[in-house]
Design a protein around this motif. Structure first.
Motif, PDB file in Angstrom:
ATOM      1  N   ALA A   1     -42.107 -81.971 -10.964  1.00  0.00           N
ATOM      2  CA  ALA A   1     -41.069 -82.926 -10.574  1.00  0.00           C
ATOM      3  C   ALA A   1     -41.512 -83.663  -9.319  1.00  0.00           C
ATOM      4  N   LYS A   2     -40.939 -84.837  -9.144  1.00  0.00           N
ATOM      5  CA  LYS A   2     -41.290 -85.649  -7.985  1.00  0.00           C
ATOM      6  C   LYS A   2     -40.165 -86.642  -7.721  1.00  0.00           C
ATOM      7  N   PRO A   3     -39.761 -86.821  -6.458  1.00  0.00           N
ATOM      8  CA  PRO A   3     -38.735 -87.835  -6.169  1.00  0.00           C
ATOM      9  C   PRO A   3     -39.335 -89.235  -6.207  1.00  0.00           C
ATOM     10  N   VAL A   4     -38.646 -90.138  -6.874  1.00  0.00           N
ATOM     11  CA  VAL A   4     -39.108 -91.522  -7.004  1.00  0.00           C
ATOM     12  C   VAL A   4     -37.941 -92.458  -6.727  1.00  0.00           C
ATOM     13  N   MET A   5     -38.260 -93.705  -6.440  1.00  0.00           N
ATOM     14  CA  MET A   5     -37.230 -94.732  -6.342  1.00  0.00           C
ATOM     15  C   MET A   5     -36.647 -94.953  -7.741  1.00  0.00           C
ATOM     16  N   TRP A   6     -35.344 -94.804  -7.858  1.00  0.00           N
ATOM     17  CA  TRP A   6     -34.711 -94.875  -9.178  1.00  0.00           C
ATOM     18  C   TRP A   6     -33.578 -95.885  -9.173  1.00  0.00           C
ATOM     19  N   SER A   7     -33.533 -96.701 -10.214  1.00  0.00           N
ATOM     20  CA  SER A   7     -32.448 -97.671 -10.372  1.00  0.00           C
ATOM     21  C   SER A   7     -31.442 -97.148 -11.381  1.00  0.00           C
ATOM     22  N   PRO A   8     -30.233 -96.749 -10.945  1.00  0.00           N
ATOM     23  CA  PRO A   8     -29.205 -96.303 -11.890  1.00  0.00           C
ATOM     24  C   PRO A   8     -28.769 -97.403 -12.853  1.00  0.00           C
ATOM     25  N   VAL A   9     -28.923 -98.658 -12.446  1.00  0.00           N
ATOM     26  CA  VAL A   9     -28.528 -99.771 -13.316  1.00  0.00           C
ATOM     27  C   VAL A   9     -29.557 -99.958 -14.426  1.00  0.00           C
ATOM     28  N   GLU A  10     -30.834 -99.943 -14.065  1.00  0.00           N
ATOM     29  CA  GLU A  10     -31.899-100.124 -15.058  1.00  0.00           C
ATOM     30  C   GLU A  10     -32.323 -98.812 -15.708  1.00  0.00           C
TER      31      GLU A  10
ATOM     32  N   ALA B   1     -37.479 -95.532 -13.134  1.00  0.00           N
ATOM     33  CA  ALA B   1     -38.144 -95.471 -11.829  1.00  0.00           C
ATOM     34  C   ALA B   1     -38.711 -96.841 -11.492  1.00  0.00           C
ATOM     35  N   LEU B   2     -38.818 -97.119 -10.198  1.00  0.00           N
ATOM     36  CA  LEU B   2     -39.349 -98.395  -9.726  1.00  0.00           C
ATOM     37  C   LEU B   2     -40.547 -98.163  -8.821  1.00  0.00           C
ATOM     38  N   ALA B   3     -41.527 -99.038  -8.924  1.00  0.00           N
ATOM     39  CA  ALA B   3     -42.659 -99.015  -8.004  1.00  0.00           C
ATOM     40  C   ALA B   3     -42.228 -99.642  -6.682  1.00  0.00           C
ATOM     41  N   ASP B   4     -42.994 -99.369  -5.626  1.00  0.00           N
ATOM     42  CA  ASP B   4     -42.654 -99.927  -4.308  1.00  0.00           C
ATOM     43  C   ASP B   4     -42.570-101.450  -4.357  1.00  0.00           C
ATOM     44  N   ALA B   5     -43.446-102.068  -5.160  1.00  0.00           N
ATOM     45  CA  ALA B   5     -43.466-103.531  -5.237  1.00  0.00           C
ATOM     46  C   ALA B   5     -42.224-104.091  -5.920  1.00  0.00           C
ATOM     47  N   GLU B   6     -41.468-103.241  -6.615  1.00  0.00           N
ATOM     48  CA  GLU B   6     -40.269-103.687  -7.315  1.00  0.00           C
ATOM     49  C   GLU B   6     -39.008-103.474  -6.488  1.00  0.00           C
ATOM     50  N   VAL B   7     -39.189-103.068  -5.233  1.00  0.00           N
ATOM     51  CA  VAL B   7     -38.052-102.772  -4.356  1.00  0.00           C
ATOM     52  C   VAL B   7     -38.008-103.761  -3.208  1.00  0.00           C
ATOM     53  N   GLU B   8     -36.826-104.284  -2.923  1.00  0.00           N
ATOM     54  CA  GLU B   8     -36.615-105.150  -1.771  1.00  0.00           C
ATOM     55  C   GLU B   8     -35.470-104.583  -0.941  1.00  0.00           C
ATOM     56  N   TYR B   9     -35.406-104.970   0.324  1.00  0.00           N
ATOM     57  CA  TYR B   9     -34.416-104.377   1.226  1.00  0.00           C
ATOM     58  C   TYR B   9     -33.396-105.424   1.672  1.00  0.00           C
ATOM     59  N   GLU B  10     -32.142-104.987   1.691  1.00  0.00           N
ATOM     60  CA  GLU B  10     -31.046-105.844   2.137  1.00  0.00           C
ATOM     61  C   GLU B  10     -30.149-105.050   3.086  1.00  0.00           C
TER      62      GLU B  10
ATOM     63  N   HIS C   1     -33.094-102.102  -2.693  1.00  0.00           N
ATOM     64  CA  HIS C   1     -32.460-102.634  -3.895  1.00  0.00           C
ATOM     65  C   HIS C   1     -33.539-102.991  -4.914  1.00  0.00           C
ATOM     66  N   SER C   2     -33.175-103.012  -6.175  1.00  0.00           N
ATOM     67  CA  SER C   2     -34.083-103.470  -7.222  1.00  0.00           C
ATOM     68  C   SER C   2     -34.169-104.994  -7.180  1.00  0.00           C
ATOM     69  N   TRP C   3     -35.386-105.522  -7.225  1.00  0.00           N
ATOM     70  CA  TRP C   3     -35.516-106.984  -7.159  1.00  0.00           C
ATOM     71  C   TRP C   3     -35.069-107.643  -8.465  1.00  0.00           C
ATOM     72  N   ARG C   4     -34.955-106.845  -9.545  1.00  0.00           N
ATOM     73  CA  ARG C   4     -34.499-107.434 -10.804  1.00  0.00           C
ATOM     74  C   ARG C   4     -32.974-107.472 -10.875  1.00  0.00           C
ATOM     75  N   SER C   5     -32.362-106.298 -10.783  1.00  0.00           N
ATOM     76  CA  SER C   5     -30.908-106.232 -10.952  1.00  0.00           C
ATOM     77  C   SER C   5     -30.155-106.508  -9.659  1.00  0.00           C
ATOM     78  N   LYS C   6     -30.873-106.455  -8.511  1.00  0.00           N
ATOM     79  CA  LYS C   6     -30.261-106.627  -7.176  1.00  0.00           C
ATOM     80  C   LYS C   6     -29.299-105.486  -6.838  1.00  0.00           C
ATOM     81  N   ALA C   7     -29.317-104.428  -7.625  1.00  0.00           N
ATOM     82  CA  ALA C   7     -28.451-103.277  -7.367  1.00  0.00           C
ATOM     83  C   ALA C   7     -29.154-102.269  -6.471  1.00  0.00           C
ATOM     84  N   LYS C   8     -28.380-101.434  -5.785  1.00  0.00           N
ATOM     85  CA  LYS C   8     -28.946-100.408  -4.919  1.00  0.00           C
ATOM     86  C   LYS C   8     -29.706 -99.372  -5.746  1.00  0.00           C
TER      87      LYS C   8
END
Length: 475
Positions: free
Chosen positions: A188-197, A200-209, A436-443
């Protein structure tokens, strides 16, 4: 007549068939057509057959849209490398490829569903995969034409596609080789996860707001400690993600941080008039450097009723080793009845909070590593949609954990903690930067997920006389 001399006869210019105008818009397609007609790439392969080989392993692009300048630069530079190696006499084939799996393609298909007011989860999986395959095939054809237009030579009629069945079969076959030699294991490993999508998301797919979150201080009652006066006191943690409290498994301290145990006294005033959950005569543990910041959270509510907070004892963080607390919701039994050990954490600082960090290995990189070293593993309480598992003892089936109302000071988590007498402070005004996810803009959240691993830090099993790998237990 003019006295000026005509010098044109004295200038010797080369005679050439090159036109005065380049006309590249017309010339380049004609050149590419001639290369195809003459099978220039095939001729090069025949001419270099048997020579030293040079293979360029090209990372395949996603098949999900027209190419852009990044694609153009990537492919042209690689074409230069391949051609130069061929000119040096090497057999330098180029097999282009495409990545036909993953979120970029799935998200485009989901967008089409949303326009039709459809939910991806309502579509049969076989149908969804077929539509993703068709979408990828469409863009493979478009991108192939665009790459050929750049003048890139390669085996365009036989590209590598991750969705080709023979490619998928080869991947499975290679994976089985690792499995047969015990080099494949599930972890197991913790990853950036989008509950909307739900991925898991790569670092390049994450933006900060910047967002405003609920911040809470929670007391964990200490039930065991090598320091007798700590037993019965409350270790205070601070967090801006209340939803992680239902997945808490430990408390981290800084080994070199100084901590203070202090009493809370109220001047003969009923606690309901004080307006705080800090109990009269209660004992609390926080970092010494953060004691004043901690007290300020309660002074406005208590006014003149509070006496100054006076530490009755001080301890170095390393002295807390062996201390054990219990979860505020321990009365629910099961997972929540387990002891919550104090663990040393180098990541613990006194920049903010209380100097004690609640640890949820499912939802933090440091949490995961510190708890793993202590033999504490993830429990996977939050599903891919950001809800607690239906069988979870506390708030089972509820969420979504990224919902502000769910985490609010009057939401279900804080309400239950308040009823248990563990919520010491809560406010919905903490401003900070959040991924946030750069696609869905969700946290997004950190979420531990089961994954398959091939270790790179273990010796490769030796080969048997027949050329097969020998499993470690038989080697």
């Amino acid at each position: 007549m003019s006295d000026k001399k005509d010098w044109r006869d004295t200038v010797f210019l080369p005679k050439t068939d090159f036109p005065m105008k380049a006309g590249l818009a017309q010339k380049e397609p004609a050149i590419l057509a001639r290369w195809r007609e003459e099978d220039l790439y095939g001729q090069l392969r025949k001419a270099r057959a048997g020579r030293e080989r040079f293979i360029l392993h090209d990372g395949p692009p996603y098949a999900n849209g027209d190419i852009h300048m990044g694609h153009a630069m990537n492919k042209v530079l690689k074409d230069i490398v391949v051609r130069s190696q061929s000119l040096m006499g090497k057999d330098s084939p180029y097999v282009p490829g495409w990545d036909c799996h993953g979120l970029p393609i799935e998200w485009k298909v989901e967008e089409a569903y949303r326009k039709q007011k459809l939910d991806k989860d309502q579509v049969p999986k076989a149908q969804f995969r077929a539509e993703c395959r068709a979408y990828a095939a469409k863009w493979v054809a478009v991108q192939r034409e665009q790459f050929e237009r750049l003048g890139v030579m390669g085996e365009w009629d036989a590209p590598y596609l991750t969705m080709n069945f023979d490619a998928e079969a080869a991947i499975v076959g290679e994976l089985l080789k690792f499995a047969m030699t015990d080099q494949l294991y599930r972890g197991a490993k913790p990853v950036m996860w989008s509950p909307v999508e739900k991925t898991a998301l790569a670092d390049a797919e994450v933006e900060y707001e910047d967002i405003t979150s609920t911040q809470i201080d929670v007391g964990f009652e200490i039930v065991e400690s090598p320091i007798p006066e700590l037993v019965g006191a409350h270790a205070v943690i601070w967090t801006t993600t209340p939803w992680t409290i239902p997945v808490n498994q430990a408390i981290a301290y800084g080994p070199d941080v100084e901590y203070a145990l202090f009493h809370v006294l109220v001047n003969d005033v009923p606690l309901d008039q004080v307006g705080s959950n800090l109990g009269e005569g209660g004992r609390y543990l926080v970092a010494t450097d953060l004691l004043d910041d901690f007290a300020k959270k309660f002074m406005p509510a208590a006014g003149e009723y509070f006496l100054p907070l006076a530490p009755v004892a001080r301890f170095k963080g390393s002295d807390l080793a062996g201390t054990v607390a219990r979860h505020p919701m321990h009365h629910l039994g099961g997972f929540f009845a387990r002891p919550r050990p104090f663990l040393p954490g180098e990541h613990v600082t006194t920049d903010a909070g209380t100097g004690l960090v609640h640890m949820a290995p499912d939802h933090g990189e440091e949490d995961f590593e510190v708890c793993k070293a202590a033999g504490i593993g993830p429990v996977f309480a939050v599903d891919d949609a950001g809800r607690y598992r239906a069988d979870w003892e506390w708030l089972g089936g509820q969420g979504s954990v990224i919902n502000a109302k769910f985490n609010a000071s009057d939401g279900p988590i804080c309400s239950d903690l308040r009823e248990a007498g563990a919520l010491l402070a809560a406010s919905d005004d903490f401003k900070h930067s959040y991924p946030h996810s750069w696609r869905s803009k969700a946290k997004v959240i950190y979420r531990c997920t089961p994954q398959w691993f091939i270790p790179m830090d273990r010796p490769i099993p030796p080969l048997s006389p027949s050329g097969e790998r020998v499993p470690p237990q038989a080697a």
